[in-house]
Design a protein around this motif. Structure first.
Motif, PDB file in Angstrom:
ATOM      1  N   CYS A 122      -2.259  31.047  63.397  1.00  0.00           N
ATOM      2  CA  CYS A 122      -3.392  30.627  64.216  1.00  0.00           C
ATOM      3  C   CYS A 122      -3.787  31.817  65.096  1.00  0.00           C
ATOM      4  O   CYS A 122      -2.980  32.720  65.304  1.00  0.00           O
ATOM      5  N   HIS A 130      -0.942  26.946  69.780  1.00  0.00           N
ATOM      6  CA  HIS A 130      -1.588  25.709  70.236  1.00  0.00           C
ATOM      7  C   HIS A 130      -0.625  24.751  70.927  1.00  0.00           C
ATOM      8  O   HIS A 130      -1.050  23.722  71.449  1.00  0.00           O
ATOM      9  N   CYS A 183      -5.750  23.547  64.138  1.00  0.00           N
ATOM     10  CA  CYS A 183      -4.487  24.310  64.176  1.00  0.00           C
ATOM     11  C   CYS A 183      -3.898  24.487  62.772  1.00  0.00           C
ATOM     12  O   CYS A 183      -3.432  23.534  62.158  1.00  0.00           O
TER      13      CYS A 183
HETATM   14 ZN   LIG Z   1      -2.118  26.443  65.904  1.00  0.00          ZN
END
Ligand SMILES: [Zn+2]
Length: 458
Positions: free
Chosen positions: A237, A241, A254
């Motif tokens: 990513c 997150h 995500c």
């Molecule tokens: Zn993520």
């Protein structure tokens, strides 16, 4: 005696051949006569392999093309450019197959009477698209390559199917001599004929599959540290997150969470649901068929399988088909396929009326309802309701990586959850960068025009 028998047999063979030939012709005539009469080159119906008889109008009766005399397009240059890929050009480079599908009816042909002369009275073919919406979408794309597709998921009517680049058929630019690349693929109807790496709009598919086959999926959480590793490979990513549930993973798009969701769904189920939802199928209407998508996980390892569930790897979607998929979610899991031609009339007589073909049930109503909530949450919390005043928009963005140093394609797909505005959409901007940053402003310009087009009917 022997000679007579021989002659009788010879006669019988000739008679059989004659009757067989006549039967064959009658059969061919019954089956194919309407195709013969509209065959390219039939001067009654075509000129330059495009429609050659009657008038084509938009959903509000705005004349887009008049071929009762000379081939005359709209007197509005923008409308000429925004609708040409459905109407055909003057040279037969762009063929109007959907519109020409009704050429025989429009020209006054039927099997019994052949080509009829209606004393100069020509037919009118009404399309479902709106010139105002087409123009707004073309303006919003602003010279960038891509497509905007919008249809009514309750009726199947396509309100918008714009492809860019395009040009004015009455003012044809020097396409062959152009070196800037701005006319690259100009003869292609990108809505119908193109396929694209979907990027994260494909997470809608994986989320749907997870809701249908992982019983406790909504109570699970996923942790994102910015990278999810498979030996030497990883799914990444742009930032960590933290901990997310399924709804949050979709909202924040995500990848690391989706890598974990992909494992829970598994390969067999991904293949099963991609097939059940028709993601890679063609969509057909008015005698035209879209390009086919791709979902192939045969030679994937852990990471590449995860990427296939994130809309990368070798995934490809066609805009018309994906628009139909999100429209079916909006319609509760069983929807209507899109179409372009609403009716053909001559004077008071209606010669053809469209009816939306059902998609059949592709997912449970419960799954569709849940996805509606999730996609609504995306717009409320991430993309911003302020972009779509007065409309409950549900959507997912995608930024599909293309490799080779190319700028990503920007994608945006979803629908409006209002009784009066049952619209599903897809926006694609080639090399447009971030999905939401590029596509949300385009959609926010076009949806109000769609809203007005629907209001004018109510
Ligand atoms: Zn993520």
């Amino acid at each position: 005696m022997n000679r007579v028998t021989k002659r009788t047999w010879m006669m019988a063979i000739f008679v059989a051949l004659l009757l067989g030939g006549m039967a064959f012709f009658a059969g061919e005539y019954a089956l194919k006569a309407d195709r013969w009469v509209v065959a390219t080159g039939s001067p009654h119906v075509y000129n330059n392999s495009n429609l050659g008889n009657g008038t084509v109008v938009d959903r509000d009766g705005v004349v887009l093309l008049d071929v009762s005399g000379n081939r005359a397009y709209s007197d509005n240059a923008e409308t000429r450019a925004s609708t040409m890929h459905w109407l055909g050009d003057r040279n037969g480079r762009i063929q109007a197959k959907a519109v020409a599908n009704y050429a025989a009816i429009l020209a006054g042909y039927d099997k019994v009477n052949g080509l009829y002369n209606y004393a100069g009275e020509t037919g009118v073919e009404s399309l479902t698209i709106s010139a105002a919406v087409q123009n707004a979408a073309l303006r919003a794309l602003n010279g960038r390559k891509g497509t905007v597709g919008i249809y009514n998921y309750k009726t199947g009517e396509i309100l918008c199917a714009v492809t860019s680049p395009t040009y004015d058929p009455d003012n044809v630019p020097d396409i062959a001599g152009d070196t800037s690349g701005k006319y690259e693929g100009v003869y292609l109807n990108r809505f119908l004929q193109s396929t694209y790496v979907p990027g994260s709009i494909f997470k809608i598919v994986t989320t749907a599959a997870a809701l249908e086959c992982v019983p406790d999926i909504e109570s699970r959480t996923f942790t994102c540290t910015g990278s999810y590793e498979y030996g030497t490979e990883a799914v990444t990513c742009e930032r960590a997150h933290g901990t997310l549930d399924l709804k949050g993973a979709l909202a924040h798009s995500c990848n690391c969470s989706f890598a974990q969701i992909a494992q829970l769904v598994g390969r067999k189920n991904m293949e099963k649901y991609v097939a059940k939802y028709g993601i890679t199928d063609t969509v057909s209407f008015d005698g035209v068929t879209s390009a086919k998508g791709n979902y192939d996980i045969k030679d994937t390892g852990g990471a590449s399988f995860a990427w296939s569930c994130i809309g990368q790897h070798s995934d490809l979607i066609n805009p018309a088909r994906f628009m139909t998929f999100v429209g079916t979610i909006a319609a509760g899991g069983k929807g209507v396929e899109p179409y372009l031609v609403s009716d053909v009339t001559r004077g008071e007589e209606t010669l053809y009326t469209a009816s939306g073909k059902s998609t059949g049930r592709i997912m449970s109503e419960a799954t569709a309802k849940k996805l509606q909530q999730y996609l609504r949450n995306n717009v409320r919390t991430i993309y911003g309701d302020g972009n779509f005043p007065g409309l409950s928009v549900c959507a997912k963005s995608g930024t599909s990586q293309l490799g080779g140093g190319q700028k990503s394609n920007a994608m945006f797909a979803g629908f409006v959850m209002d009784e009066a505005y049952p619209l599903a959409f897809i926006v694609v901007v080639e090399n447009g960068g971030y999905g939401s940053a590029t596509c949300v402003p385009i959609l926010s310009q076009v949806l109000p025009i769609c809203k007005a087009a629907l209001d004018s009917r109510n």
